[in-house]
Design a protein around this motif. Structure first.
Motif, short mmCIF file in Angstrom:
data_model
loop_
_atom_site.label_atom_id
_atom_site.label_comp_id
_atom_site.label_asym_id
_atom_site.label_seq_id
_atom_site.Cartn_x
_atom_site.Cartn_y
_atom_site.Cartn_z
N TYR A 169 0.88 -1.08 -0.26
CA TYR A 169 0.29 0.19 -0.16
C TYR A 169 1.20 1.08 -0.06
CZ TYR A 169 -4.47 -1.76 0.78
OH TYR A 169 -5.95 -2.92 0.86
N ALA A 170 1.81 0.86 1.06
CA ALA A 170 2.26 2.26 0.81
C ALA A 170 3.60 2.36 -0.61
CB ALA A 170 3.52 2.52 2.32
N GLU A 171 4.17 1.58 -0.67
CA GLU A 171 4.50 1.98 -2.16
C GLU A 171 3.63 2.15 -3.84
OE1 GLU A 171 7.71 1.82 -2.99
OE2 GLU A 171 8.34 1.18 -0.82
N GLY A 172 2.13 1.47 -3.30
CA GLY A 172 1.65 2.00 -4.88
C GLY A 172 1.20 3.55 -4.39
N ALA A 173 0.64 3.54 -3.16
CA ALA A 173 0.01 5.12 -2.87
C ALA A 173 1.50 6.22 -3.10
CB ALA A 173 0.02 5.81 -1.23
N ALA A 174 2.28 6.47 -3.43
CA ALA A 174 3.82 6.86 -3.66
C ALA A 174 3.89 6.58 -5.21
CB ALA A 174 5.28 6.18 -2.92
N LEU A 175 3.59 6.22 -5.82
CA LEU A 175 3.69 5.37 -7.29
C LEU A 175 2.55 6.16 -8.02
CD1 LEU A 175 4.95 2.47 -7.70
CD2 LEU A 175 6.48 4.35 -8.58
N THR A 176 1.37 6.08 -6.97
CA THR A 176 0.13 6.85 -7.19
C THR A 176 0.60 8.11 -8.11
OG1 THR A 176 -1.24 5.40 -6.77
CG2 THR A 176 -2.15 7.41 -7.48
N ARG A 177 1.58 9.05 -7.12
CA ARG A 177 1.44 10.55 -7.42
C ARG A 177 2.14 10.56 -8.76
NH1 ARG A 177 3.88 11.51 -1.47
NH2 ARG A 177 2.36 11.27 -0.19
N GLU A 178 2.58 10.42 -8.83
CA GLU A 178 3.76 9.95 -10.64
C GLU A 178 2.74 9.27 -11.55
OE1 GLU A 178 6.83 7.64 -9.63
OE2 GLU A 178 7.51 8.85 -7.79
N CYS A 179 1.59 8.38 -11.41
CA CYS A 179 1.93 7.56 -12.72
C CYS A 179 -0.07 7.28 -12.84
CB CYS A 179 2.62 6.73 -13.29
SG CYS A 179 2.63 4.81 -11.50
N GLY A 180 -0.55 7.44 -11.69
CA GLY A 180 -2.13 7.29 -11.53
C GLY A 180 -2.36 6.43 -10.91
N GLY A 181 -4.15 5.89 -10.12
CA GLY A 181 -4.00 5.51 -9.89
C GLY A 181 -4.24 4.18 -10.53
N TRP A 182 -4.52 4.27 -11.45
CA TRP A 182 -5.12 2.65 -12.50
C TRP A 182 -4.35 1.78 -12.36
CZ3 TRP A 182 -4.55 1.16 -17.26
CH2 TRP A 182 -4.89 2.23 -18.08
N GLN A 183 -3.02 2.47 -13.26
CA GLN A 183 -2.06 2.30 -13.85
C GLN A 183 -1.32 1.43 -13.05
OE1 GLN A 183 -2.81 5.30 -13.79
NE2 GLN A 183 -3.05 6.38 -15.76
N VAL A 184 -1.00 2.39 -11.72
CA VAL A 184 0.20 1.40 -10.51
C VAL A 184 -0.16 -0.70 -10.84
CG1 VAL A 184 0.55 0.73 -8.13
CG2 VAL A 184 0.63 3.25 -9.51
N ILE A 185 -1.05 -0.39 -10.05
CA ILE A 185 -1.85 -1.74 -9.60
C ILE A 185 -1.87 -2.75 -11.39
CG2 ILE A 185 -4.28 -1.68 -9.70
CD1 ILE A 185 -2.40 -4.08 -8.05
N SER A 186 -2.23 -1.80 -12.39
CA SER A 186 -2.74 -2.24 -13.56
C SER A 186 -1.02 -2.88 -14.12
CB SER A 186 -2.77 -2.06 -14.57
OG SER A 186 -4.02 -1.74 -14.67
N TRP A 187 -0.32 -2.92 -13.92
CA TRP A 187 1.47 -2.16 -14.20
C TRP A 187 2.07 -3.38 -12.73
CZ3 TRP A 187 3.16 -2.74 -19.05
CH2 TRP A 187 3.33 -1.48 -19.68
N ALA A 188 1.96 -3.78 -11.90
CA ALA A 188 2.12 -4.32 -10.93
C ALA A 188 1.55 -5.75 -11.05
CB ALA A 188 1.27 -3.94 -9.03
#
Length: 292
Positions: A169-188
């Motif tokens: 969650y912490a890593e995803g939240a940080a990445l969300t600021r840079e590339c968007g929410g749905w993109q984070v979980i999709s690429w993961a």
């Protein structure tokens, strides 16, 4: 401008709430699924199905590949929420009930905050650590007070699941600021997809004839909703309303999960479970309020 900001914040809260509601059904659905599916196959299959859908989304929207600097954080998200949490909870739910395991989710906001602190190299006040330890002691006290129903294996697996999920969650939240929410979980999900597909084939049961409809429905839920759709709303909410503010909505998850376990699975929710859950939530609130 203020109206626009307020609308964006409200949208963030609504998206975050939808994410939490979806996540609240994860453990009850997993509990149903592991009655017929092997926990390892369930973990790999749900990630494979969600990853295939994520790949379609990425290709459909013609998203660019993430830069090399984001690969390691995305891998941490993948290990935390795509592999670690689903596998550990599936294994735990072979030893404990969904209602019992949901109590441990009261630690998830706190664990997320701890990893955010470590990652951001902040120095929280002493009160933050006091309430953090108190909340942990409440959970451990509950785990060791169950007498005959105690499963040390199940409880340790749930604690490990909360830890890796907090990291994701912490890593995803940080990445969300840079590339968007749905993109984070999709690429993961896409990063893990090749391994998950191979693992699913290796762990596939010899026959599916004994798999009941409830287990198939549960697999569908944890694949599409818990693994993908819930994260789309959740990360979007974090991006719109702020990680700290919208992250508070996780405090509702244990209550919603206990209600679903009692309603759908007819599991007994004891007064002690409710008391401990409430106590952990109060500790999380206090750590955020007084530990800044």
């Amino acid at each position: 401008m203020n109206i626009a900001v307020d609308k964006n914040a409200l949208s963030g809260w609504l998206n975050g709430l939808l994410g939490v509601v979806i996540f609240s059904g994860s453990l009850p659905a997993t509990r149903v699924a592991v009655q017929d599916f092997d926990p390892f196959f369930l973990t790999f299959a749900r990630a494979s199905l969600a990853g295939m859908v994520a790949l379609i989304l990425i290709l459909g929207w013609r998203e660019k590949r993430p830069p090399a600097a984001r690969i390691v954080p995305l891998m941490m998200v993948s290990l935390g929420v795509v592999v670690g949490f689903p596998l550990l909870t599936a294994l735990a739910l072979r030893h404990v009930t969904a209602a019992h395991s949901i109590v441990f989710l009261g630690l998830l906001p706190l664990m997320t905050a701890i990893f955010a602190v470590l990652r951001g190299k902040e120095r929280p006040a002493r009160a933050f650590w006091i309430f953090s330890v108190l909340g942990s002691l409440l959970v451990m006290g509950f785990a060791f007070s169950q007498g005959a129903s105690l499963s040390l294996t199940g409880d340790l697996l749930m604690l490990a699941a909360v830890i890796v999920c907090g990291l994701g969650y912490a890593e995803g939240a940080a990445l969300t600021r840079e590339c968007g929410g749905w993109q984070v979980i999709s690429w993961a999900l896409i990063l893990a997809l090749p391994f998950m597909v191979v693992a699913s084939l290796l762990m596939m049961p010899v026959s599916f004839s004994d798999i009941g409809i409830p287990a198939w429905a549960a697999l569908g839920y944890v694949s599409l909703f818990s693994m993908l759709i819930g994260f789309i709303f959740w990360y979007k909410g974090l991006a719109q309303g702020g990680i700290a503010a919208v992250g508070q909505l996780q405090l509702l998850q244990p209550f919603l999960g206990l209600a679903l376990s009692a309603t759908l699975l007819h599991e007994r929710v004891s007064p002690l479970m409710m008391f401990i859950t409430l106590g952990v939530i109060l500790c999380v609130i206090a750590s955020r309020k007084y530990g800044r």
